[in-house]
Design an enzyme around this catalytic site. Structure first.
Site, short mmCIF file in Angstrom:
data_model
loop_
_atom_site.label_atom_id
_atom_site.label_comp_id
_atom_site.label_asym_id
_atom_site.label_seq_id
_atom_site.Cartn_x
_atom_site.Cartn_y
_atom_site.Cartn_z
N LYS A 194 0.85 -1.19 0.00
CA LYS A 194 0.00 0.00 0.00
C LYS A 194 0.89 1.24 0.00
O LYS A 194 1.90 1.28 0.69
CB LYS A 194 -0.90 -0.03 1.23
CG LYS A 194 -1.93 1.08 1.31
CD LYS A 194 -2.86 0.85 2.49
CE LYS A 194 -3.89 1.95 2.64
NZ LYS A 194 -4.82 1.67 3.77
N SER A 227 -9.57 1.77 2.67
CA SER A 227 -8.61 2.53 1.89
C SER A 227 -7.54 1.64 1.29
O SER A 227 -6.67 2.11 0.57
CB SER A 227 -7.96 3.61 2.76
OG SER A 227 -7.16 3.01 3.76
N SER A 229 -10.09 -1.03 7.11
CA SER A 229 -9.57 -0.81 5.77
C SER A 229 -8.73 -1.94 5.18
O SER A 229 -8.29 -1.83 4.05
CB SER A 229 -8.77 0.49 5.72
OG SER A 229 -9.62 1.58 5.94
#
Length: 447
Positions: free
Chosen positions: A82, A155, A179
């Site tokens: 990420k 996210s 998330s």
């Protein structure tokens, strides 16, 4: 094994092919990069693809394995990070305009551990801006491999989409209110929010330092366990015998729970019972206060992180991100303290329940992937995180696994929660449940 099947093989199967020299890490990495080039215009899962570094790491892995140097199950396995996880010499943007040219001088602690395990890093995945739940217009929303007109989730949606579409074999996500688990549920994956503090967050850009967790997303709980081992530098193999295990069933129905979600959750519970597990209904008092408490902790902490930028560069944020950060400045200190007090109370309530049962079960999300990511502070955002957010407050390990598909072919997740520092037991339960539900193990068909 055909090339499409290869991209959805388990990490253990890929490792066996490497060690028998039936497959080369360089060959597989090149194939993953080609797949990213072909599919990511549809998915929007990556912000930065690190092709040269990935091929260099793959060649090193191949040379090591041929020389008898074996760094473990992740050696030569293509993974993704990420884009709030710092990578030395490679930009880490947090999907923001403010950090669009930010190139860290060093790797995050978890990246150093993955490198020591021999993993091959394909690139940095798309995310909501600063993990606040809203995509910045510069980057846009990540699309779901099962239905590209829908979101992959915020996210950590880029990480989830990349794994679900076979662009990589596992990925790192972060979780402050769900998330990791929400995108994993929407994309049909296993996603673990580990025990708070288990994964070192040094070099991971914070959203809310007392709620943030980093963890793995993978196509199975077994693969997620291998990824967790690499991220922590520890190995704790575990297996679960379902017969005799006691499960507490909570929040199986309620506001907004779609009928197919409820039906698939019930079918998974019935499969556990048929395997010899005991099921008991469980209720946690005052759980309805968790969403407000989460926001009253998260928003002030996020505002403190962004105080300088929000004062000096407000126009560079997406409008909704800016509004959410400004909300944090308006929350009184007493409200924040009371939320922290409630947090301790909630943790005691969950630990009391976990003295009576081995694990808690609930649907992960009340619904399947929507078209757009709900606002963090909106009504749908509260409903989306209703079952995930409490476990950021408590810090307990929480895993989502895929338990099937609704009438439109969209994945549905079930959440497993266990006591602190029993992450591998949680993953072992997830693996045992996945073994009962082979129909859930399908993969999206992307042209």
């Amino acid at each position: 094994m055909s090339e499409p099947a290869l991209h959805f093989a388990s990490i253990a199967d890929i490792g066996a092919l490497y060690r028998s020299r039936a497959l080369s890490p360089v060959e597989l990495t090149r194939s993953c990069l080609e797949r990213i080039a072909a599919l990511d215009t549809t998915l929007n899962a990556f912000i930065t693809v690190t092709a040269e570094q990935a091929l260099r790491q793959a060649r090193q892995a191949e040379d090591d394995l041929h020389a008898g140097v074996d760094r473990g199950p992740l050696h030569g396995i293509p993974v993704a990070l990420k884009d709030l996880v710092e990578t030395a010499g490679i930009r880490t943007t947090c999907a923001s305009r403010i950090l669009r040219d930010h190139v860290p001088p060093r790797d995050a602690a978890l990246v150093r551990r993955l490198s020591a395990a021999g993993a091959v890093t394909l690139g940095k995945t798309n995310m909501s801006e600063f993990a606040m739940g809203v995509p910045h217009p510069d980057h846009g929303q990540t699309n779901n491999p099962w239905a590209p007109a829908r979101t992959a989730g915020a996210s950590s949606g880029g990480s989830a989409a990349a794994v679900a579409a076979g662009l990589c074999f596992a990925a790192v996500g972060t979780d402050t209110g769900g998330s990791i688990r929400i995108p994993a549920s929407y994309c049909g994956l296993a996603g673990l929010k580990p025990t708070y503090g288990l994964v070192d967050l040094t070099g991971v850009f914070p959203l809310s330092w007392s709620l943030d967790h980093a963890g793995p997303l993978a196509r199975s709980s077994a693969d997620a366990a291998l990824m967790l081992d690499a991220m922590t530098g520890q190995r704790h193999p575990a297996s679960a015998q379902l017969r005799g295990l006691r499960f507490g069933v909570m929040q199986a129905s309620g506001p907004g729970v779609e009928p197919d979600v409820s039906a698939l959750f019930a079918a998974a519970c019935q499969a556990l019972q048929a395997a010899g597990a005991e099921l008991h209904d469980v209720e946690v008092p005052e759980l309805e206060l968790a969403d407000a408490a989460l926001l009253n902790v998260l928003l002030p902490e996020a505002s403190a992180v962004h105080a300088r930028w929000i004062a000096e560069r407000p126009a560079e944020y997406a409008a909704v991100t800016r509004q959410q950060l400004q909300l944090g400045f308006a929350i009184p200190a007493v409200t924040h303290v009371r939320a922290q007090q409630y947090r301790r109370h909630l943790t005691r309530q969950f630990l009391t329940q976990l003295e009576r049962v081995d694990a808690l079960l609930s649907p992960t999300v009340a619904f399947v992937a929507p078209e757009r990511d709900p606002d963090l502070t909106g009504t749908q955002g509260a409903l989306e995180g209703l079952r995930t957010g409490p476990h950021n407050l408590t810090g307990l390990p929480a895993l989502t696994v895929n338990v099937g598909f609704d009438a439109d072919g969209l994945p549905v997740g079930l959440q497993v929660v266990t006591p602190p520092m029993t992450d591998h037991r949680c993953l072992a339960i997830g693996a045992a449940l996945e073994g009962l539900l082979p129909h859930a193990r399908r993969h999206p068909s992307l042209a």
